[in-house]
Design an enzyme around this catalytic site. Structure first.
Site, PDB file in Angstrom:
ATOM      1  N   ASP A  22       1.080  -0.857   0.237  1.00  0.00           N
ATOM      2  CA  ASP A  22       0.141   0.287   0.108  1.00  0.00           C
ATOM      3  C   ASP A  22       0.751   0.681  -0.322  1.00  0.00           C
ATOM      4  O   ASP A  22       1.669   1.738   0.996  1.00  0.00           O
ATOM      5  CB  ASP A  22      -0.755   0.175   1.439  1.00  0.00           C
ATOM      6  CG  ASP A  22      -2.086   1.359   1.083  1.00  0.00           C
ATOM      7  OD1 ASP A  22      -2.315   1.773   0.599  1.00  0.00           O
ATOM      8  OD2 ASP A  22      -2.984  -0.611   1.202  1.00  0.00           O
ATOM      9  N   ASP A  72      -3.387   5.180  -2.681  1.00  0.00           N
ATOM     10  CA  ASP A  72      -4.276   5.620  -1.504  1.00  0.00           C
ATOM     11  C   ASP A  72      -4.415   6.270  -1.787  1.00  0.00           C
ATOM     12  O   ASP A  72      -4.329   7.440  -1.949  1.00  0.00           O
ATOM     13  CB  ASP A  72      -3.553   5.678  -0.402  1.00  0.00           C
ATOM     14  CG  ASP A  72      -4.675   5.264   1.103  1.00  0.00           C
ATOM     15  OD1 ASP A  72      -5.572   4.781   1.253  1.00  0.00           O
ATOM     16  OD2 ASP A  72      -4.322   6.798   1.702  1.00  0.00           O
ATOM     17  N   GLU A 114      -6.599   3.718  -5.468  1.00  0.00           N
ATOM     18  CA  GLU A 114      -7.844   3.682  -4.781  1.00  0.00           C
ATOM     19  C   GLU A 114      -8.493   5.330  -5.372  1.00  0.00           C
ATOM     20  O   GLU A 114      -7.850   6.049  -5.242  1.00  0.00           O
ATOM     21  CB  GLU A 114      -8.161   4.105  -3.850  1.00  0.00           C
ATOM     22  CG  GLU A 114      -9.192   3.762  -2.439  1.00  0.00           C
ATOM     23  CD  GLU A 114      -9.364   4.434  -1.249  1.00  0.00           C
ATOM     24  OE1 GLU A 114      -9.905   4.143  -0.010  1.00  0.00           O
ATOM     25  OE2 GLU A 114      -8.051   5.327  -0.756  1.00  0.00           O
ATOM     26  N   HIS A 173     -10.662  -2.666   4.329  1.00  0.00           N
ATOM     27  CA  HIS A 173     -10.626  -2.374   5.997  1.00  0.00           C
ATOM     28  C   HIS A 173     -11.423  -1.300   5.969  1.00  0.00           C
ATOM     29  O   HIS A 173     -11.659  -0.717   7.037  1.00  0.00           O
ATOM     30  CB  HIS A 173      -8.928  -2.187   6.252  1.00  0.00           C
ATOM     31  CG  HIS A 173      -8.861  -1.191   5.501  1.00  0.00           C
ATOM     32  ND1 HIS A 173      -8.106  -0.891   3.792  1.00  0.00           N
ATOM     33  CD2 HIS A 173      -8.247   0.070   5.426  1.00  0.00           C
ATOM     34  CE1 HIS A 173      -8.246   0.278   3.269  1.00  0.00           C
ATOM     35  NE2 HIS A 173      -8.384   0.356   4.309  1.00  0.00           N
ATOM     36  N   ASP A 174     -11.971  -0.201   4.837  1.00  0.00           N
ATOM     37  CA  ASP A 174     -12.752   0.625   5.678  1.00  0.00           C
ATOM     38  C   ASP A 174     -14.389   0.758   5.225  1.00  0.00           C
ATOM     39  O   ASP A 174     -15.666   1.471   5.491  1.00  0.00           O
ATOM     40  CB  ASP A 174     -12.710   1.769   4.485  1.00  0.00           C
ATOM     41  CG  ASP A 174     -11.247   2.626   4.133  1.00  0.00           C
ATOM     42  OD1 ASP A 174     -10.948   2.210   5.278  1.00  0.00           O
ATOM     43  OD2 ASP A 174     -10.771   2.930   3.288  1.00  0.00           O
TER      44      ASP A 174
HETATM   45  C1  GLC Z   1      -8.285   4.957   1.888  1.00  0.00           C
HETATM   46  C2  GLC Z   1      -7.762   3.806   2.928  1.00  0.00           C
HETATM   47  C3  GLC Z   1      -8.030   4.449   4.232  1.00  0.00           C
HETATM   48  C4  GLC Z   1      -7.373   6.193   4.516  1.00  0.00           C
HETATM   49  C5  GLC Z   1      -7.383   6.994   3.902  1.00  0.00           C
HETATM   50  C6  GLC Z   1      -6.936   8.379   4.413  1.00  0.00           C
HETATM   51  O1  GLC Z   1      -9.125   5.146   1.378  1.00  0.00           O
HETATM   52  O2  GLC Z   1      -8.612   2.773   2.306  1.00  0.00           O
HETATM   53  O3  GLC Z   1      -8.270   3.239   5.503  1.00  0.00           O
HETATM   54  O4  GLC Z   1      -7.997   6.436   5.991  1.00  0.00           O
HETATM   55  O5  GLC Z   1      -6.948   6.700   2.631  1.00  0.00           O
HETATM   56  O6  GLC Z   1      -5.349   7.920   4.105  1.00  0.00           O
END
Ligand code: GLC
Length: 558
Positions: A100, A201, A252, A325-326
């Protein structure tokens, strides 16, 4: 057939959230040695790669998404030697590792930020985004994704820095070529070690419109989402790093559009291999608002899948997923985590795994783990959840009881509970008390039981992962929704020159009749997968009853 494609087009990727996966000792938080001890389990499941959420040095305000040193491992997880061992052990089993990369922001404890803070002359000042106050306050009305204004005052200099997430996560200034150089160096460092790919990310937020104006229509996101230079930046990294190392990459993409994603993941390989988008996971938001408790909109869900499946086909590539995880656990969210837990977990799995893209399985999803049903705010650890609780209860006057009900449905901690390995204390996750409470159903729902039971959710996922490699149309076929208006059934068709695959899913707890059009020639058809006994032995017909949460996959060779 495999040779025809890049490996990741027929692969399934397993996501590990290290803090909650497996603790090799008794500290109550997972670690890298714990992951190594479970590689054989992942091999049995059959996944091709692991996406590891951040394991770098971090004060853990956002569980590692606040990185303070990109070149070191967080001692809570182990040492670099442990990481090297993980890489070697995974590779020995034919499992690749995807790291990541969090480069929209760093932790405010990162040495760059520490040097920049309070010193306008620091060589690192321009690594971040600083603005003078406007009317004695924040430079714009932009909102942090974790609640509150997105600007924080640096008292010593009187300027504000931007943080789209927590105030301990300062946004990097990508306009500065030096920042981009650092990012490329970080990624190269891990690629040199032999890491196979990267998950980037919130990567579509890195380019901000430079006039930093107030958003009179919203929370500011339109000024930095899919921003003006984002494609240029991605092409630069891809050109100099990803293509050189042959890395698989998944971006993402927050609140993005199909058009941008076609470009991010375009088949010419100039930017990324594939994208995550989240539109299908907002169908249970009331008026687009996450912090509400609402049933899901089934017709909208199907429409979104249709839009993305058709829109990316031949142009780009998407990640297929329900959980991470979100996100709360899907079986608790769209399925029935009580009476039909096993059936609905399998049905939900089949309904995305038979689409075009690369499926991601989030730890515990493969055994049908559920939301834990926390009842007290003290049980939550997530910075977003505790911030929002504070804002909604203390500032907006929502009752504690209502907010707890919302959190029980929406909090990110729903998916972060410790992985349920067996029925011993703390679900076999750790010898010590876990950092976050284990869900109470672990004596029933755990990996040991699932692996031992041929009819478990685990073995269904294993089969889905195999089918993707066996059946060509899953990778290549066109997509069409056969019953877009149906109130209970999600039925779509995948079609290539030589095969037709029809994935039929009952999304509800009642029996429903399903009619396939007579134009479908069933002579060469067979049910290759189902979550009810006896179905795969039947010869297919055009009309049949679907049991609660039933899924059937019909394959027709032409
Ligand atoms: C992404 C991650 C999340 C994090 C955010 C800020 O959405 O998946 O867990 O809090 O980015 O880095």
């Amino acid at each position: 057939m495999k040779e025809q494609f890049e490996w990741w087009r027929t692969a399934t990727i397993y996501q590990i959230y290290p803090k909650s996966f497996c603790d090799s000792g008794s500290q109550g938080t997972g670690d890298i040695q714990g992951i190594i001890s479970k590689l054989d389990y992942l091999k049995t499941l059959g996944v091709d790669a692991i996406w590891l959420t951040p394991v770098y040095s971090s004060p853990m305000i956002d569980n590692g998404y606040d990185i303070s040193d990109y070149y070191n491992i967080n001692p809570d997880f182990g040492a670099m030697a442990d990481f090297d061992k993980l890489l070697e052990q995974a590779h020995q089993r034919g499992i690749r590792i995807v790291m990541d990369i969090v480069v929209n922001h760093t932790s405010t404890e990162h040495a760059w930020f520490q040097s920049a803070l309070g010193d306008k002359n620091s060589p690192y000042r321009d690594y971040y985004i600083w603005k003078d106050p406007v009317d004695g306050g924040a430079p714009t009305n932009w909102q942090s994704k974790f609640g509150g204004n997105a600007w924080e005052l640096d008292e010593a200099t009187g300027q504000y820095y931007l943080h789209l997430f927590a105030k301990e996560q300062a946004d990097l200034n990508w306009e500065n070529p030096q920042v981009r150089r650092e990012v490329k160096d970080v990624i190269s460092f891990w690629a040199e070690k032999g890491v196979d790919g990267f998950r980037l990310d919130v990567i579509n937020l890195i380019s901000k419109q430079q006039d930093f104006s107030n958003d009179c229509l919203g929370d500011g996101r339109r000024f930095y989402t899919d921003g003006p230079r984002v494609h240029e930046y991605l092409q630069e990294i891809s050109d100099e790093v990803f293509q050189k190392y042959g890395s698989v990459t998944v971006g993402e993409m927050s609140s993005t559009t199909l058009e941008h994603c076609q470009q991010y993941s375009s088949v010419d390989g100039k930017e990324l291999s594939m994208v995550f988008n989240f539109h299908h996971l907002k169908v249970d938001y009331s008026n687009g608002e996450k912090w509400t408790k609402a049933p899901f909109d089934f017709l909208q869900l199907k429409e979104i899948f249709n839009h993305w499946q058709q829109g990316l086909n031949g142009k780009g590539w998407g990640a297929l997923f329900w959980c991470n995880h979100d996100q709360p656990r899907i079986v608790s969210r769209l399925g029935n985590d009580q009476q039909y837990r096993v059936e609905s977990a399998k049905m939900l799995a089949a309904s995305v795994h038979m689409m075009q893209g690369t499926p991601y399985v989030y730890q515990g999803e493969e055994i049908g783990m559920t939301n834990p049903g926390y009842t007290s705010i003290e049980q939550y650890r997530d910075v977003e959840s505790t911030n929002m609780y504070d804002i909604m209860v203390n500032e907006l006057g929502v009752s504690k009881q209502d907010m707890l009900a919302i959190l029980a449905q929406k909090s990110r901690d729903n998916s972060r509970t410790p992985m349920q390995w067996n029925s011993s204390q703390y679900a076999g996750f750790s010898a010590g008390k876990p950092w976050l409470d284990v869900a109470g159903n672990y004596p029933e729902i755990n990996a040991e039981k699932a692996v031992a039971d041929d009819n478990s959710v685990f073995h269904f996922y294993r089969r889905l992962i195999e089918l993707r490699k066996e059946i060509e149309v899953i990778t290549t076929g066109d997509y069409s929704d056969m019953m877009p208006e149906h109130k209970n059934i999600f039925c779509y068709k995948r079609e290539s020159q030589s095969q037709v695959l029809i994935c039929i899913n009952n999304y509800y707890g009642e029996v429903v009749e399903c009619f396939l059009p007579k134009s479908i020639d069933l002579d060469q058809g067979e049910f290759v997968l189902s979550n009810y006994a006896g179905v795969t032995e039947q010869s297919p017909s055009h009309c049949f009853a679907l049991q609660p949460y039933e899924t059937r996959v019909l394959l027709i060779n032409r």
